[in-house]
Scaffold this motif. Structure first.
Motif, PDB file in Angstrom:
ATOM      1  N   LYS A  29       0.832  -1.206   0.000  1.00 51.86           N
ATOM      2  CA  LYS A  29       0.000   0.000   0.000  1.00 51.86           C
ATOM      3  C   LYS A  29       0.865   1.253   0.000  1.00 51.86           C
ATOM      4  O   LYS A  29       0.563   2.219  -0.706  1.00 51.86           O
ATOM      5  CB  LYS A  29      -0.931   0.001   1.212  1.00 51.86           C
ATOM      6  CG  LYS A  29      -1.922   1.146   1.205  1.00 51.86           C
ATOM      7  CD  LYS A  29      -2.912   1.037   2.335  1.00 51.86           C
ATOM      8  CE  LYS A  29      -3.898   2.179   2.281  1.00 51.86           C
ATOM      9  NZ  LYS A  29      -4.847   2.134   3.382  1.00 51.86           N
ATOM     10  N   GLN A  30       1.948   1.241   0.758  1.00 52.81           N
ATOM     11  CA  GLN A  30       2.848   2.394   0.772  1.00 52.81           C
ATOM     12  C   GLN A  30       3.484   2.600  -0.604  1.00 52.81           C
ATOM     13  O   GLN A  30       3.612   3.727  -1.075  1.00 52.81           O
ATOM     14  CB  GLN A  30       3.926   2.220   1.834  1.00 52.81           C
ATOM     15  CG  GLN A  30       3.415   2.438   3.234  1.00 52.81           C
ATOM     16  CD  GLN A  30       4.491   2.199   4.282  1.00 52.81           C
ATOM     17  OE1 GLN A  30       5.458   1.490   4.046  1.00 52.81           O
ATOM     18  NE2 GLN A  30       4.300   2.792   5.444  1.00 52.81           N
ATOM     19  N   TYR A  32       2.147   1.661  -3.443  1.00 53.19           N
ATOM     20  CA  TYR A  32       1.034   2.083  -4.296  1.00 53.19           C
ATOM     21  C   TYR A  32       0.751   3.578  -4.147  1.00 53.19           C
ATOM     22  O   TYR A  32       0.403   4.258  -5.108  1.00 53.19           O
ATOM     23  CB  TYR A  32      -0.196   1.254  -3.922  1.00 53.19           C
ATOM     24  CG  TYR A  32      -1.464   1.549  -4.668  1.00 53.19           C
ATOM     25  CD1 TYR A  32      -1.647   1.137  -5.985  1.00 53.19           C
ATOM     26  CD2 TYR A  32      -2.521   2.218  -4.048  1.00 53.19           C
ATOM     27  CE1 TYR A  32      -2.828   1.385  -6.665  1.00 53.19           C
ATOM     28  CE2 TYR A  32      -3.698   2.475  -4.713  1.00 53.19           C
ATOM     29  CZ  TYR A  32      -3.849   2.063  -6.018  1.00 53.19           C
ATOM     30  OH  TYR A  32      -5.019   2.311  -6.687  1.00 53.19           O
ATOM     31  N   GLN A  33       0.929   4.105  -2.939  1.00 52.52           N
ATOM     32  CA  GLN A  33       0.588   5.493  -2.665  1.00 52.52           C
ATOM     33  C   GLN A  33       1.784   6.449  -2.675  1.00 52.52           C
ATOM     34  O   GLN A  33       1.637   7.616  -2.346  1.00 52.52           O
ATOM     35  CB  GLN A  33      -0.105   5.589  -1.296  1.00 52.52           C
ATOM     36  CG  GLN A  33      -1.429   4.879  -1.258  1.00 52.52           C
ATOM     37  CD  GLN A  33      -2.053   4.876   0.129  1.00 52.52           C
ATOM     38  OE1 GLN A  33      -1.368   4.986   1.136  1.00 52.52           O
ATOM     39  NE2 GLN A  33      -3.368   4.751   0.166  1.00 52.52           N
ATOM     40  N   PHE A 126      -6.834  -2.280  -2.387  1.00 49.45           N
ATOM     41  CA  PHE A 126      -6.455  -1.110  -1.607  1.00 49.45           C
ATOM     42  C   PHE A 126      -7.658  -0.259  -1.210  1.00 49.45           C
ATOM     43  O   PHE A 126      -7.656   0.351  -0.149  1.00 49.45           O
ATOM     44  CB  PHE A 126      -5.434  -0.268  -2.380  1.00 49.45           C
ATOM     45  CG  PHE A 126      -4.145  -1.003  -2.643  1.00 49.45           C
ATOM     46  CD1 PHE A 126      -3.322  -1.404  -1.604  1.00 49.45           C
ATOM     47  CD2 PHE A 126      -3.765  -1.314  -3.936  1.00 49.45           C
ATOM     48  CE1 PHE A 126      -2.137  -2.079  -1.838  1.00 49.45           C
ATOM     49  CE2 PHE A 126      -2.578  -1.986  -4.184  1.00 49.45           C
ATOM     50  CZ  PHE A 126      -1.775  -2.380  -3.125  1.00 49.45           C
ATOM     51  N   LYS A 127      -8.679  -0.227  -2.033  1.00 49.47           N
ATOM     52  CA  LYS A 127      -9.854   0.594  -1.721  1.00 49.47           C
ATOM     53  C   LYS A 127     -10.661   0.018  -0.558  1.00 49.47           C
ATOM     54  O   LYS A 127     -11.214   0.757   0.248  1.00 49.47           O
ATOM     55  CB  LYS A 127     -10.743   0.732  -2.959  1.00 49.47           C
ATOM     56  CG  LYS A 127     -10.104   1.568  -4.039  1.00 49.47           C
ATOM     57  CD  LYS A 127     -10.965   1.646  -5.269  1.00 49.47           C
ATOM     58  CE  LYS A 127     -10.210   2.399  -6.356  1.00 49.47           C
ATOM     59  NZ  LYS A 127     -10.842   2.253  -7.657  1.00 49.47           N
TER      60      LYS A 127
END
Length: 141
Positions: A29-30, A32-33, A126-127
């Motif tokens: 996630k990190q 991805y963001q 992720f959502k």
């Protein structure tokens, strides 16, 4: 609509995070963001965690397995499932570094198919903050 990203995790990281998957999820996630300025760092970290996917072979194998199936179709690089009996509409795109699936269900038939190819896929939504190793789900087909 669910949106899943599947990553082919290296065996040593799979063993390390099998019992604590939330940490692996947060790492992805990190990445991805990450802001654009940190792309090089993210790419380096991503390469350490994952194995490359043989996109060409996987695309061909999936097409050969499913091309006679009525709910299946393929246009360019996108595989489609439109199974009216299960009320499933899904599309899957295979890249060299990940697999992207969009579906109207919590479970897609693509999961069962991909699990037969390789057991090292880590799935992230992720959502909806959902994650799991593909081999851990119970597949009812």
């Amino acid at each position: 609509m669910r949106e899943f990203y599947l990553f082919k995790v290296k065996e040593e990281f799979k063993l390390l995070y099998q019992e604590n998957q939330v940490i692996l999820y947060h790492i992805f996630k990190q990445i991805y963001q990450l802001p654009k300025e940190d792309v090089q760092y993210g790419y380096s970290l991503f390469k350490q965690l994952t194995k490359k996917i043989d996109k060409t072979k996987m695309d061909q194998d999936i097409f050969l397995q499913l091309h006679g199936s009525i709910p299946y179709s393929k246009k360019r690089d996108v595989h489609f499932l439109n199974n009216l009996y299960r009320d499933e509409i899904s599309q899957m795109m295979i890249k060299h570094s990940y697999i992207h699936i969009q579906t109207n269900q919590d479970f897609t038939e693509f999961f069962a198919l991909l699990n037969r190819f390789d057991h090292d896929y880590f799935v992230c939504d992720f959502k909806n903050q959902d994650y799991f190793f593909l081999e851990d789900i119970k597949i009812l087909v």
